[in-house]
Scaffold this motif. Structure first.
Motif, PDB file in Angstrom:
ATOM      1  N   VAL B  29       0.327  12.265  -8.620  1.00 50.20           N
ATOM      2  CA  VAL B  29      -1.064  12.738  -8.646  1.00 50.20           C
ATOM      3  C   VAL B  29      -2.021  11.567  -8.863  1.00 50.20           C
ATOM      4  CG1 VAL B  29      -2.721  14.127  -9.968  1.00 50.20           C
ATOM      5  CG2 VAL B  29      -0.519  15.091  -9.329  1.00 50.20           C
ATOM      6  N   GLU B  30      -1.653  10.659  -9.752  1.00 56.04           N
ATOM      7  CA  GLU B  30      -2.475   9.454  -9.966  1.00 56.04           C
ATOM      8  C   GLU B  30      -2.656   8.684  -8.662  1.00 56.04           C
ATOM      9  OE1 GLU B  30      -1.344   6.591 -13.018  1.00 56.04           O
ATOM     10  OE2 GLU B  30      -0.685   8.259 -14.297  1.00 56.04           O
ATOM     11  N   VAL B  31      -1.546   8.500  -7.941  1.00 56.28           N
ATOM     12  CA  VAL B  31      -1.593   7.729  -6.694  1.00 56.28           C
ATOM     13  C   VAL B  31      -2.394   8.468  -5.622  1.00 56.28           C
ATOM     14  CG1 VAL B  31      -0.241   6.531  -4.926  1.00 56.28           C
ATOM     15  CG2 VAL B  31       0.628   6.681  -7.266  1.00 56.28           C
ATOM     16  N   PHE B  32      -2.204   9.788  -5.518  1.00 54.48           N
ATOM     17  CA  PHE B  32      -2.967  10.582  -4.538  1.00 54.48           C
ATOM     18  C   PHE B  32      -4.469  10.455  -4.815  1.00 54.48           C
ATOM     19  CE2 PHE B  32       0.725  13.879  -4.019  1.00 54.48           C
ATOM     20  CZ  PHE B  32       1.325  13.060  -3.069  1.00 54.48           C
ATOM     21  N   ILE B  33      -4.860  10.508  -6.088  1.00 54.91           N
ATOM     22  CA  ILE B  33      -6.288  10.422  -6.430  1.00 54.91           C
ATOM     23  C   ILE B  33      -6.815   9.030  -6.101  1.00 54.91           C
ATOM     24  CG2 ILE B  33      -7.951  10.411  -8.346  1.00 54.91           C
ATOM     25  CD1 ILE B  33      -6.273  12.650  -9.648  1.00 54.91           C
ATOM     26  N   GLU B  34      -6.031   8.021  -6.405  1.00 50.75           N
ATOM     27  CA  GLU B  34      -6.427   6.623  -6.182  1.00 50.75           C
ATOM     28  C   GLU B  34      -6.562   6.293  -4.693  1.00 50.75           C
ATOM     29  OE1 GLU B  34      -7.030   4.342  -8.622  1.00 50.75           O
ATOM     30  OE2 GLU B  34      -7.524   2.875  -7.062  1.00 50.75           O
ATOM     31  N   ARG B  35      -5.554   6.662  -3.903  1.00 47.81           N
ATOM     32  CA  ARG B  35      -5.522   6.256  -2.491  1.00 47.81           C
ATOM     33  C   ARG B  35      -5.915   7.353  -1.528  1.00 47.81           C
ATOM     34  NH1 ARG B  35      -2.714   1.786  -1.192  1.00 47.81           N
ATOM     35  NH2 ARG B  35      -1.634   0.762  -2.892  1.00 47.81           N
ATOM     36  N   GLY B  36      -6.067   8.563  -2.041  1.00 41.92           N
ATOM     37  CA  GLY B  36      -6.232   9.708  -1.143  1.00 41.92           C
ATOM     38  C   GLY B  36      -4.858  10.150  -0.669  1.00 41.92           C
ATOM     39  N   TYR B  37      -4.687  11.449  -0.424  1.00 38.06           N
ATOM     40  CA  TYR B  37      -3.376  11.953  -0.012  1.00 38.06           C
ATOM     41  C   TYR B  37      -2.948  11.331   1.315  1.00 38.06           C
ATOM     42  CZ  TYR B  37       0.255  15.125   1.553  1.00 38.06           C
ATOM     43  OH  TYR B  37       1.424  15.641   2.030  1.00 38.06           O
ATOM     44  N   ASP B  38      -3.866  11.307   2.299  1.00 39.14           N
ATOM     45  CA  ASP B  38      -3.561  10.730   3.617  1.00 39.14           C
ATOM     46  C   ASP B  38      -3.127   9.271   3.512  1.00 39.14           C
ATOM     47  OD1 ASP B  38      -4.147  13.010   4.959  1.00 39.14           O
ATOM     48  OD2 ASP B  38      -6.133  12.377   5.643  1.00 39.14           O
ATOM     49  N   GLY B  39      -3.769   8.543   2.601  1.00 39.08           N
ATOM     50  CA  GLY B  39      -3.514   7.114   2.498  1.00 39.08           C
ATOM     51  C   GLY B  39      -2.291   6.761   1.662  1.00 39.08           C
ATOM     52  N   THR B  40      -1.584   7.772   1.151  1.00 39.87           N
ATOM     53  CA  THR B  40      -0.414   7.518   0.295  1.00 39.87           C
ATOM     54  C   THR B  40       0.876   7.642   1.098  1.00 39.87           C
ATOM     55  OG1 THR B  40      -1.584   8.397  -1.632  1.00 39.87           O
ATOM     56  CG2 THR B  40       0.808   8.268  -1.784  1.00 39.87           C
ATOM     57  N   SER B  41       1.715   6.619   1.030  1.00 40.87           N
ATOM     58  CA  SER B  41       3.025   6.677   1.686  1.00 40.87           C
ATOM     59  C   SER B  41       4.111   6.850   0.624  1.00 40.87           C
ATOM     60  CB  SER B  41       3.276   5.380   2.445  1.00 40.87           C
ATOM     61  OG  SER B  41       3.365   4.310   1.511  1.00 40.87           O
ATOM     62  N   LYS B  63       6.278  13.873   0.361  1.00 41.24           N
ATOM     63  CA  LYS B  63       5.014  13.843  -0.381  1.00 41.24           C
ATOM     64  C   LYS B  63       4.263  15.159  -0.316  1.00 41.24           C
ATOM     65  CE  LYS B  63       1.643  11.879   2.871  1.00 41.24           C
ATOM     66  NZ  LYS B  63       0.395  11.148   2.955  1.00 41.24           N
ATOM     67  N   GLU B  64       4.479  15.924   0.772  1.00 42.05           N
ATOM     68  CA  GLU B  64       3.764  17.203   0.857  1.00 42.05           C
ATOM     69  C   GLU B  64       4.228  18.165  -0.234  1.00 42.05           C
ATOM     70  OE1 GLU B  64       3.158  18.669   4.815  1.00 42.05           O
ATOM     71  OE2 GLU B  64       1.934  20.352   4.121  1.00 42.05           O
ATOM     72  N   GLU B  65       5.512  18.087  -0.605  1.00 44.16           N
ATOM     73  CA  GLU B  65       5.990  18.952  -1.690  1.00 44.16           C
ATOM     74  C   GLU B  65       5.352  18.544  -3.019  1.00 44.16           C
ATOM     75  OE1 GLU B  65      10.237  19.682  -1.894  1.00 44.16           O
ATOM     76  OE2 GLU B  65      10.060  20.282  -4.012  1.00 44.16           O
ATOM     77  N   LEU B  66       5.152  17.245  -3.197  1.00 43.34           N
ATOM     78  CA  LEU B  66       4.487  16.780  -4.426  1.00 43.34           C
ATOM     79  C   LEU B  66       3.050  17.285  -4.471  1.00 43.34           C
ATOM     80  CD1 LEU B  66       5.974  13.180  -4.578  1.00 43.34           C
ATOM     81  CD2 LEU B  66       6.204  14.915  -6.370  1.00 43.34           C
TER      82      LEU B  66
END
Lengths: 206, 206
Positions: B29-41, B63-66
């Motif tokens: 969640v931290e990474v999704f907020i930081e980079r955006g969901y699309d921008g997270t690999s 990542k979609e399950e996360l």
């Protein structure tokens, strides 16, 4: 996204043969909002405007000057409110209600410029300046709130800093959904501004 | 940014030897907020968690399950409010005030999860589902508002749709500045929730 972007770009290109600093600014603000200021290159601006980079450099020194003009326009609109007669005379609560009403108006009338101002994060000198000026405006409103509490017109059981944050939270959230009526690029909706003032000052309860 | 990111990553890595689905979710969640969901690999997630991609795949399909689990947690918190006794019995205005108070609580207690929910845009099935559920929650609150107007407790001169938008605008803006006290990961501040309810329902005027 690329499709829509391409469509709107060609539409803009079709409409204009020559660019004025004003029309170039309007295109730049759209691109900044879409891609983020950091993510926007002069190449992106040139493609969106349908003119060469050197034509853009004819108008401005670079993208930071476009950002400065864009957020400057939003800030001029906001700070202009504080100089209006109704914001400088009378009881603090009346001045405050006027400022809240007019802030909502300016947000709607200058929608893309205020949207950009609210999204700015401090990576460059101009962005830090914009954030500083925005904080200054918030503080001027917080002072009015404090004065209205001191004059006995606002409830004293509410923390001024917190109330100011919630008030701006409510006003600024309007950029998320407000779209001016078709055919108009800068229209305010009096009903929105009235409801903000009524809700914040009188509350929803009868 | 990269500095801070690196620091917080190593801190997380230091703290944990093994990952549970829960702790992996918190990092994601931290990474999704930081980079955006699309921008997270998956690579970004693996680096932030300090574990291999195959270890992540041991817990989740991808990542979609996360994302689904993260926004699901926020949505469970919000929809849970509607099942509380105080939200289902009594006059609509009392139920509405309870829901507004508790929504503010849940936002603070589940800050990163609600922040992510508010930022989701509809590019994948899970994102569209999350947006749909969020709209559903907003509509349930709008219905309560409408019922409270019908029962004569809320002013009838305010448009329900507009008031609901402004109300959520005020509540949701809290994610921009609220940070739980140090040492606590999920703390609500009663003063904030009280002020939201007071301001929205009673108004700032005395």
């Amino acid at each position: 996204m690329t499709m829509a972007e391409h469509d709107s770009t060609s539409e803009i290109t079709r409409k204009r043969d020559t660019y004025t600093p004003e029309s170039l600014l309007a295109v730049a603000v759209e691109v900044f909002i879409e891609r983020g200021y950091d993510g926007t290159s002069m190449e992106h601006l040139s493609r969106a405007a349908g003119i060469s980079k050197s034509s853009i450099y004819h108008h401005v020194r670079g993208k930071e000057e476009l950002l400065e003009r864009a957020v400057g326009r939003a800030l001029d609109g906001l700070f202009g409110i504080l100089d209006e007669p109704a914001a400088s005379r009378g009881r603090a609560v009346e001045r405050l209600e006027h400022v809240v009403h007019r802030t909502t108006d300016v947000l709607m009338a200058e929608l893309p410029y205020v949207t950009l101002l609210l999204r700015v994060r401090g990576n460059t000198r101009t962005e830090r300046w914009a954030m500083e000026r925005r904080r200054e405006f918030d503080q001027r409103v917080a002072e009015l709130l404090r004065a209205a509490v001191a004059e006995g017109d606002l409830r004293a059981d509410v923390d001024v800093r917190l109330a100011t944050r919630l008030l701006f939270g409510m006003i600024n959230s309007i950029v998320e959904w407000y779209r001016p009526p078709a055919g108009s690029t800068a229209a305010t909706d009096e009903r929105v501004a009235d409801t903000v003032v009524r809700m914040a000052f009188e509350g929803l309860r009868k």
